[in-house]
Structure formats: structure tokens, C-alpha cells
Motif scaffolding. Sequence first.
Motif, mmCIF file in Angstrom:
data_model
loop_
_atom_site.group_PDB
_atom_site.id
_atom_site.type_symbol
_atom_site.label_atom_id
_atom_site.label_comp_id
_atom_site.label_asym_id
_atom_site.label_seq_id
_atom_site.Cartn_x
_atom_site.Cartn_y
_atom_site.Cartn_z
ATOM 1 N N THR A 226 -12.972 54.801 8.248
ATOM 2 C CA THR A 226 -13.681 53.933 9.203
ATOM 3 C C THR A 226 -14.416 54.770 10.243
ATOM 4 O OG1 THR A 226 -12.093 52.153 8.850
ATOM 5 C CG2 THR A 226 -13.408 52.064 10.862
ATOM 6 N N TRP A 227 -13.740 55.754 10.820
ATOM 7 C CA TRP A 227 -14.393 56.591 11.835
ATOM 8 C C TRP A 227 -15.580 57.349 11.253
ATOM 9 C CZ3 TRP A 227 -14.570 56.282 16.774
ATOM 10 C CH2 TRP A 227 -13.507 55.723 17.482
ATOM 11 N N PHE A 228 -15.425 57.867 10.043
ATOM 12 C CA PHE A 228 -16.520 58.619 9.440
ATOM 13 C C PHE A 228 -17.735 57.727 9.226
ATOM 14 C CE2 PHE A 228 -18.894 60.947 6.243
ATOM 15 C CZ PHE A 228 -18.808 62.245 6.709
ATOM 16 N N THR A 229 -17.513 56.505 8.763
ATOM 17 C CA THR A 229 -18.656 55.606 8.569
ATOM 18 C C THR A 229 -19.314 55.288 9.903
ATOM 19 O OG1 THR A 229 -17.312 53.582 8.620
ATOM 20 C CG2 THR A 229 -17.712 54.584 6.468
ATOM 21 N N LEU A 230 -18.528 55.137 10.959
ATOM 22 C CA LEU A 230 -19.106 54.870 12.284
ATOM 23 C C LEU A 230 -19.881 56.080 12.801
ATOM 24 C CD1 LEU A 230 -16.101 53.028 13.965
ATOM 25 C CD2 LEU A 230 -18.293 52.002 13.281
ATOM 26 N N THR B 49 -21.325 58.439 11.165
ATOM 27 C CA THR B 49 -22.515 58.756 10.384
ATOM 28 C C THR B 49 -23.460 57.564 10.226
ATOM 29 O OG1 THR B 49 -21.337 58.272 8.322
ATOM 30 C CG2 THR B 49 -21.333 60.569 9.092
ATOM 31 N N MET B 50 -23.122 56.465 10.868
ATOM 32 C CA MET B 50 -23.947 55.248 10.837
ATOM 33 C C MET B 50 -24.122 54.708 9.421
ATOM 34 S SD MET B 50 -26.631 56.302 13.840
ATOM 35 C CE MET B 50 -27.529 54.779 13.782
ATOM 36 N N ASN B 51 -23.092 54.854 8.615
ATOM 37 C CA ASN B 51 -23.101 54.345 7.246
ATOM 38 C C ASN B 51 -22.750 52.859 7.311
ATOM 39 O OD1 ASN B 51 -22.433 53.577 4.612
ATOM 40 N ND2 ASN B 51 -21.698 55.619 4.101
ATOM 41 N N THR B 52 -23.702 52.011 7.025
ATOM 42 C CA THR B 52 -23.499 50.571 7.178
ATOM 43 C C THR B 52 -23.106 49.862 5.890
ATOM 44 O OG1 THR B 52 -25.864 50.168 6.862
ATOM 45 C CG2 THR B 52 -25.094 50.446 9.138
ATOM 46 N N ASN B 53 -22.771 50.593 4.840
ATOM 47 C CA ASN B 53 -22.321 49.960 3.604
ATOM 48 C C ASN B 53 -20.893 49.455 3.819
ATOM 49 O OD1 ASN B 53 -21.153 49.447 1.036
ATOM 50 N ND2 ASN B 53 -22.822 50.601 0.110
ATOM 51 N N GLN B 54 -20.734 48.138 3.787
ATOM 52 C CA GLN B 54 -19.448 47.538 4.114
ATOM 53 C C GLN B 54 -18.335 47.843 3.111
ATOM 54 O OE1 GLN B 54 -19.434 43.625 6.127
ATOM 55 N NE2 GLN B 54 -21.571 43.530 5.408
ATOM 56 N N ALA B 55 -18.694 48.367 1.947
ATOM 57 C CA ALA B 55 -17.669 48.717 0.962
ATOM 58 C C ALA B 55 -16.693 49.761 1.506
ATOM 59 C CB ALA B 55 -18.321 49.247 -0.313
ATOM 60 N N ALA C 229 -16.082 56.830 1.906
ATOM 61 C CA ALA C 229 -17.486 57.247 1.978
ATOM 62 C C ALA C 229 -17.627 58.613 1.310
ATOM 63 C CB ALA C 229 -17.947 57.304 3.432
ATOM 64 N N SER C 230 -18.560 58.716 0.364
ATOM 65 C CA SER C 230 -18.739 59.955 -0.402
ATOM 66 C C SER C 230 -18.961 61.186 0.473
ATOM 67 C CB SER C 230 -19.890 59.800 -1.389
ATOM 68 O OG SER C 230 -19.610 58.775 -2.298
ATOM 69 N N PRO C 231 -19.772 61.096 1.544
ATOM 70 C CA PRO C 231 -19.944 62.291 2.377
ATOM 71 C C PRO C 231 -18.637 62.758 3.031
ATOM 72 C CG PRO C 231 -21.714 60.735 2.792
ATOM 73 C CD PRO C 231 -20.697 60.027 1.942
ATOM 74 N N LEU C 232 -17.702 61.846 3.259
ATOM 75 C CA LEU C 232 -16.399 62.255 3.798
ATOM 76 C C LEU C 232 -15.641 63.073 2.759
ATOM 77 C CD1 LEU C 232 -14.121 62.319 5.861
ATOM 78 C CD2 LEU C 232 -13.453 60.023 5.087
ATOM 79 N N THR C 233 -15.651 62.619 1.519
ATOM 80 C CA THR C 233 -14.998 63.372 0.446
ATOM 81 C C THR C 233 -15.606 64.772 0.336
ATOM 82 O OG1 THR C 233 -14.583 61.307 -0.762
ATOM 83 C CG2 THR C 233 -14.429 63.364 -2.020
#
Length: 181
Positions: A35-39, A41-47, A65-69
Motif C-alpha cells: 500500500t505504501w509503495f503504491t502511494l 509512486t502514485m500507482n493508481t491501479n486498484q489491484a 506492485a511490480s516495481p516494488l518486487t
Amino acid sequence: MTVRQGWQGRFYEDFAVGDVYQHPLGRTISESDNTWFTLLTMNTNQAHFNAQAGEASEFGRRLVASPLTIAIAMGQSVTDTTQNAFANLGLDDLRLTAPVFVGDTIWSESLVLDTRTSGSRPEAGIVTIRTRTLNQDAVEVLTFRRTFYVHRRGAERARSLFPQAATPLSLETEAGTGAPR
């Protein structure tokens, strides 16, 4: 008194084509990480951050999120490969080969593909590695090739920056503190 240096990482001379480094630290990815990584990086894909959207997906749960991996896999390799590097030169052939989910634990290992001296930086060399990342079930989830500049042993810019205390740490100074042994 003997001061034993901690692990300082590999220098250019320590890399040999064909060597494999199994990086020692696995990482379990939490819901908060994702959740923090998506926030951040402004990744808005709700998946990645919406349980209902994840459940409605073909995977039936939220994806990491793939960039986190990718970021974790690169971080896992630093101890063994780029502790003494000063620049990444390329990230190639990146493949996300299986999904990663919250709660998965990932591990990475790297194979040395190439080493060459630097013509422009005599205190450095260039190394290329292939890193792959496995989940807790030994399923490959990621693979990429990375090329980086790394210092040669003894390079001035690779020297230890550990500060030298006015008094050395020793059993004699410890005995005077009254601290339990």
C-alpha cells in the motif's frame, strides 16, 4: 585487541564469470509495504491496494506492485554485488515471470555474466550480472540483467568512512563502565 571489519562487499577483482551469489536475506512482503509503495509512486491501479478490486481480478487477491518486487530484488543483491558500486549502467531483459502477492516471501540470487576493466576509470571495473527472484515455493517471479561500475580494491573513493573514536572499544574500557558482561 583485534578489530575485525564487517563485510565490506565485493570489489571488481572479487567477481568471476560463472559465480553465483545466493543473497542471504529473504523478504516477506506485507500489505503495508504494498500500500505504501503504491502511494509513494502514485500507482493508481486498484489491484494493488483495494481488496475488492483484487478479489474481482483473475488472481482473486491483491497483487504486489511490480516495481516494488523489482526494488526489493535489487536491494537483496546489494550486499553481494554492488556494495562497492558507484553507478548502475543498465537494467536489461527484465521479465516478471509470475505474480507476487501480499504475504509472499521472495529470495534473490545473481550469476556473474561478464567483467571488464574500465578504460575511463582506472580505479573501477564493469560487471554484468543476471539476477533472478524466487518466491517461497521456489517459483521464479522475476529476472533481469544489470550492469554496474564497481570500485577496484584499494580505490580511494572506496575507503571506509567509519569514524575513529578517541578511545578504542575494548574489554578494559567495558570493565570500567559497570555494564554487565
